[in-house]
Design an enzyme around this catalytic site. Structure first.
Site, PDB file in Angstrom:
ATOM      1  CB  CYS A 210       0.345  15.345  -8.450  1.00 34.96           C
ATOM      2  SG  CYS A 210      -0.858  16.508  -9.141  1.00 34.96           S
TER       3      CYS A 210
ATOM      4  CG  HIS B 192      -1.966  -1.147   1.122  1.00 33.97           C
ATOM      5  ND1 HIS B 192      -2.765  -1.532   2.163  1.00 33.97           N
ATOM      6  CD2 HIS B 192      -2.295  -1.969   0.078  1.00 33.97           C
ATOM      7  CE1 HIS B 192      -3.547  -2.547   1.789  1.00 33.97           C
ATOM      8  NE2 HIS B 192      -3.265  -2.846   0.535  1.00 33.97           N
TER       9      HIS B 192
HETATM   10  N1  APR Z   1      -0.546  -8.237  17.654  1.00 33.07           N
HETATM   11  C1  APR Z   1      -1.121  -8.970  16.678  1.00 33.07           C
HETATM   12  N2  APR Z   1      -2.281  -8.649  16.096  1.00 33.07           N
HETATM   13  C2  APR Z   1      -2.888  -7.539  16.528  1.00 33.07           C
HETATM   14  C3  APR Z   1      -2.362  -6.716  17.558  1.00 33.07           C
HETATM   15  C4  APR Z   1      -1.140  -7.110  18.127  1.00 33.07           C
HETATM   16  N3  APR Z   1      -0.559  -6.410  19.101  1.00 33.07           N
HETATM   17  N4  APR Z   1      -3.221  -5.683  17.749  1.00 33.07           N
HETATM   18  C5  APR Z   1      -4.223  -5.850  16.882  1.00 33.07           C
HETATM   19  N5  APR Z   1      -4.033  -6.963  16.134  1.00 33.07           N
HETATM   20  C6  APR Z   1      -4.828  -7.459  15.022  1.00 33.07           C
HETATM   21  C7  APR Z   1      -6.313  -7.223  15.106  1.00 33.07           C
HETATM   22  O1  APR Z   1      -6.955  -8.269  15.823  1.00 33.07           O
HETATM   23  C8  APR Z   1      -6.718  -7.219  13.631  1.00 33.07           C
HETATM   24  O2  APR Z   1      -6.974  -8.530  13.208  1.00 33.07           O
HETATM   25  O3  APR Z   1      -4.409  -6.752  13.878  1.00 33.07           O
HETATM   26  C9  APR Z   1      -5.440  -6.747  12.920  1.00 33.07           C
HETATM   27  C10 APR Z   1      -5.540  -5.355  12.339  1.00 33.07           C
HETATM   28  O4  APR Z   1      -6.439  -5.392  11.269  1.00 33.07           O
HETATM   29  P1  APR Z   1      -6.848  -4.090  10.454  1.00 33.07           P
HETATM   30  O5  APR Z   1      -7.059  -2.977  11.416  1.00 33.07           O
HETATM   31  O6  APR Z   1      -7.957  -4.472   9.558  1.00 33.07           O
HETATM   32  O7  APR Z   1      -5.556  -3.729   9.639  1.00 33.07           O
HETATM   33  P2  APR Z   1      -5.079  -4.315   8.253  1.00 33.07           P
HETATM   34  O8  APR Z   1      -5.461  -5.740   8.103  1.00 33.07           O
HETATM   35  O9  APR Z   1      -3.657  -3.960   8.152  1.00 33.07           O
HETATM   36  O10 APR Z   1      -5.916  -3.439   7.236  1.00 33.07           O
HETATM   37  C11 APR Z   1      -5.663  -3.601   5.866  1.00 33.07           C
HETATM   38  O11 APR Z   1      -7.082  -1.769   5.321  1.00 33.07           O
HETATM   39  O12 APR Z   1      -7.855   0.352   5.777  1.00 33.07           O
HETATM   40  C12 APR Z   1      -7.011  -0.405   4.972  1.00 33.07           C
HETATM   41  O13 APR Z   1      -5.133   0.312   3.771  1.00 33.07           O
HETATM   42  C13 APR Z   1      -5.555   0.010   5.069  1.00 33.07           C
HETATM   43  O14 APR Z   1      -3.582  -1.382   4.949  1.00 33.07           O
HETATM   44  C14 APR Z   1      -4.840  -1.225   5.559  1.00 33.07           C
HETATM   45  C15 APR Z   1      -5.791  -2.320   5.134  1.00 33.07           C
END
Ligand code: APR
Length: 327
Positions: free
Chosen positions: A150, A142
């Site tokens: 831009c 990402h």
């Molecule tokens: N250790 C391990 N896992 C964790 C921890 C931790 N300390 N804290 C939170 N989590 C887990 C949560 O349970 C959840 O499953 O991390 C995950 C985070 O998920 P998201 O918030 O959905 O993040 P992500 O999967 O990276 O999102 C993907 O979505 O909004 C877009 O572009 C953005 O790159 C991002 C993409």
């Protein structure tokens, strides 16, 4: 990227297959020692222990539908100042944060397995880079929050760490911005209501030095946009160059495509899936664990150094922090 894959429809929040996966570190160490090709797919949970908010899941600041509120080209077109304030806050927080031992463990595994390990990350926070993760083995699906591009032309600037990025964003403390945006009802209302005045007048926002007319925007991939072509090609080259033994799915809900599809791709190349997550009910494309897979429930910053120990050894936290990479 999008969350609208048909695979999403199959998500089962009760995750019935959890009991199929092993939770034994000892068993994992045995499998790890005979693994020659390992892939990691990382998400916001990897940086949670560094103090950065996740998007969804336990402790997440947004729920699924809310994530789309500000991370879209349409939101930027409607109120670029509001979107910029959100990213300005995230830039500030990422710059204040430090890599954690999870980032360092993956960086060390890369050094130990220069051909056999690749990390695909959805994170834009720069923390893996600052943990000295070898760059050829780190694919930024990402892109980076420190790139600026831009909205209209091809202009792009890499690695700009100015905080705030632009004087128009200077008079808003991260706390003020957080207060305003964390209440996504307000944020959504502001985005949907044409009567809401823009957060910052367009004329005051950063403009492109190349085409002059276009607004500059954060260089991250938004919903509805394509992932960086070259990065995908590099990731696919690695994936297609042999069978995969392990796919570590670290701190991600694995619901955003095409990133989440790498779990299935790795599986189709023979990989056992290894989930490292705080919350077993938020596993998206990694939910169908089978016999032979692994589940480590908890904080990635603690689990990664432990489960990777047979290859990376005991990490010297003080020395690693003393050598933190430049931004
Ligand atoms: N250790 C391990 N896992 C964790 C921890 C931790 N300390 N804290 C939170 N989590 C887990 C949560 O349970 C959840 O499953 O991390 C995950 C985070 O998920 P998201 O918030 O959905 O993040 P992500 O999967 O990276 O999102 C993907 O979505 O909004 C877009 O572009 C953005 O790159 C991002 C993409």
């Amino acid at each position: 990227m999008s969350t609208s894959s048909s695979a999403q429809a199959a998500i089962n929040p009760f995750w019935p297959s959890a009991e199929m996966a092993s939770t034994s570190v000892e068993e994992f160490h045995t499998v790890l020692s005979s693994s020659t090709r390992i892939m990691a797919l990382c998400g916001a949970g990897l940086s949670a222990a560094s103090g950065l908010e996740t998007f969804r899941g336990a402790g997440g600041m947004w729920r699924n539908y809310q994530a789309t509120a500000l991370a879209t080209p349409e939101a930027f077109e409607r109120d670029p100042g509001l979107v910029w304030l959100f990213y300005s806050m995230r830039r500030h927080k990422a710059l204040q944060a430090k890599p954690n031992m999870g980032h360092y463990a993956l960086a060390e595994l890369s050094r130990k397995m220069p051909e056999g390990f690749i990390t695909l990350t959805q994170n834009v926070d720069g923390l893996s880079q600052r943990a000295n993760h070898p760059r050829p083995q780190l694919k930024l699906l990402h892109d980076s929050i420190f790139d600026i591009k831009c909205f209209d032309c091809d202009y792009r600037e890499m690695n700009n760490f100015d905080d705030p990025y632009h004087p128009s964003l200077a008079n808003h403390t991260p706390e003020e911005v957080n207060d305003r945006l964390v209440n996504t009802v307000t944020a959504r209302a502001a985005l949907l209501d044409p009567a809401t005045p823009p957060a910052i007048p367009r004329s005051e926002l950063p403009h492109c030095p190349s085409c002059k007319d276009g607004l500059l925007r954060p260089g991250v991939v938004w919903f509805g946009e394509s992932l960086p072509e070259e990065t995908l090609e590099e990731a696919d080259d690695w994936v297609n160059s042999g069978p995969i033994d392990l796919c570590l799915v670290i701190g991600t809900t694995a619901t955003v495509y095409p990133a989440a599809s790498y779990v299935d791709i790795a599986r189709s190349r023979g990989a056992r899936i290894v989930v490292i997550n705080m919350d077993r009910e938020e596993l998206g494309s990694a939910k169908n664990l089978r016999d032979g897979d692994f589940l480590f429930e908890g904080d990635a910053s603690k689990i990664l150094p432990e489960i990777l120990k047979p290859i990376i050894g005991d990490l010297d936290e003080e020395a690693l922090r003393a050598n933190e990479g430049g931004k």
